[in-house]
Design a protein around this motif. Structure first.
Motif, PDB file in Angstrom:
ATOM      1  N   ALA A 208       0.809  -1.224   0.000  1.00 38.40           N
ATOM      2  CA  ALA A 208       0.000   0.000   0.000  1.00 38.40           C
ATOM      3  C   ALA A 208       0.843   1.275   0.000  1.00 38.40           C
ATOM      4  O   ALA A 208       0.559   2.192  -0.784  1.00 38.40           O
ATOM      5  CB  ALA A 208      -0.968  -0.004   1.179  1.00 38.40           C
ATOM      6  N   PRO A 209       1.880   1.402   0.826  1.00 42.00           N
ATOM      7  CA  PRO A 209       2.665   2.652   0.780  1.00 42.00           C
ATOM      8  C   PRO A 209       3.321   2.890  -0.577  1.00 42.00           C
ATOM      9  O   PRO A 209       3.334   4.015  -1.082  1.00 42.00           O
ATOM     10  CB  PRO A 209       3.711   2.453   1.888  1.00 42.00           C
ATOM     11  N   ALA A 210       3.856   1.840  -1.170  1.00 42.52           N
ATOM     12  CA  ALA A 210       4.493   1.986  -2.479  1.00 42.52           C
ATOM     13  C   ALA A 210       3.465   2.339  -3.546  1.00 42.52           C
ATOM     14  O   ALA A 210       3.722   3.181  -4.417  1.00 42.52           O
ATOM     15  CB  ALA A 210       5.224   0.702  -2.858  1.00 42.52           C
ATOM     16  N   LEU A 211       2.286   1.711  -3.485  1.00 48.49           N
ATOM     17  CA  LEU A 211       1.247   2.004  -4.464  1.00 48.49           C
ATOM     18  C   LEU A 211       0.761   3.444  -4.322  1.00 48.49           C
ATOM     19  O   LEU A 211       0.551   4.143  -5.319  1.00 48.49           O
ATOM     20  CB  LEU A 211       0.083   1.035  -4.311  1.00 48.49           C
ATOM     21  N   ARG A 212       0.576   3.901  -3.077  1.00 49.11           N
ATOM     22  CA  ARG A 212       0.158   5.282  -2.865  1.00 49.11           C
ATOM     23  C   ARG A 212       1.183   6.248  -3.437  1.00 49.11           C
ATOM     24  O   ARG A 212       0.824   7.223  -4.125  1.00 49.11           O
ATOM     25  CB  ARG A 212      -0.043   5.538  -1.365  1.00 49.11           C
TER      26      ARG A 212
END
Length: 280
Positions: A208-212
């Motif tokens: 999730a952090p990388a995708l955001r």
């Protein structure tokens, strides 16, 4: 240019395909505009009317070999020849391997790679007869792999590799092969992925952090640095009309600089350093 020349263009309901249809017709080509869903042809017909050009609009599903064969044969029967094909149809995709199925990846390949092969194979005998041109709209993502675009970039890499390998073979029988590499283009392409991006982030688990971070960077790029479809279509028309078109054309200075990073990066560190920064 003789108005008798005929070009078939796929994926023309919006964006680069629509703009290329209008530009080709303005340049004197008899333009066959194809799209999977005829109910989405309103914008295409409106653009043609505003430009004062005529288009031959036909339904074509690039993943359906029978549909492809029927359209190509019908174009030659009705117009007497086929001088060029522009493979533009494609589908966007967002995802990463752990969070999607291999079937999802196959579906992306089916549209973006095998669809191109279906159309090209059906057209090649007719392009041989006219010493014609086979042009495929790929992407800078066909040169540099991009986070959360593994399947999409794999398909575009495959198209680039296939066409680069095919080009000298096709040239031996008089057919010129080119690929056109857009960067960010202000089209409906991203919206057409059909995803709820916030839901994707929520479901991304450890990614999730990388995708955001990736989505924030990508949305900003499309909002602030994207070309217009007409600008990108201008490069397609260059491939269509140049006396000796190059094999590979980028649609902007940004795209030339971006792809150039890969072509001078022998160990891959420059590319991975760049794309790694996109995910935080």
């Amino acid at each position: 240019m003789s108005s008798s020349k005929v070009v078939l263009i796929t994926g023309t309901s919006s964006g680069i395909g629509l703009a290329t249809d209008v530009a080709a017709a303005r340049a004197g080509w008899r333009t066959v505009a194809t799209l999977r869903d005829p109910d989405r042809a309103d914008a295409l017909r409106k653009a043609a009317a505003e430009a004062g050009v005529e288009l031959d609009v036909r339904r074509l599903d690039v993943v359906d070999e029978a549909s492809v064969a029927a359209v190509v044969d019908g174009v030659v029967a009705d117009h007497g020849r086929l001088d060029a094909v522009v493979n533009n149809a494609g589908a966007g995709h967002l995802g990463t391997l752990e969070n999607e199925t291999v079937a999802d990846v196959r579906a992306v390949m089916e549209v973006n790679f095998f669809g191109v092969l279906n159309v090209s194979k059906a057209a090649l005998p007719h392009l041989r007869a006219t010493a014609g041109r086979l042009i495929t709209v790929t992407s800078v993502g066909g040169v540099i792999g991009q986070p959360f675009n593994e399947a999409y970039c794999a398909a575009k890499f495959a198209v680039e590799g296939y066409m680069e390998s095919l080009a000298p073979v096709a040239a031996s029988v008089g057919v010129a092969v080119s690929v056109v590499e857009p960067g960010a283009v202000a089209t409906e392409f991203v919206n057409n992925i059909g995803l709820d991006l916030e839901a994707e982030v929520a479901a991304a688990g450890p990614y999730a952090p990388a995708l955001r971070a990736y989505l924030d960077r990508t949305v900003a790029q499309f909002l602030n640095g994207a070309q217009t479809p007409a600008e990108a279509a201008g490069t397609v028309i260059e491939a269509l009309t140049a006396e000796r078109p190059p094999f590979r054309l980028q649609t902007s200075d940004w795209a030339r600089g971006f792809t150039g990073t890969k072509l001078t990066d022998l160990d891959g560190s420059a590319v991975l350093g760049m794309t790694g920064s996109w995910v935080g």
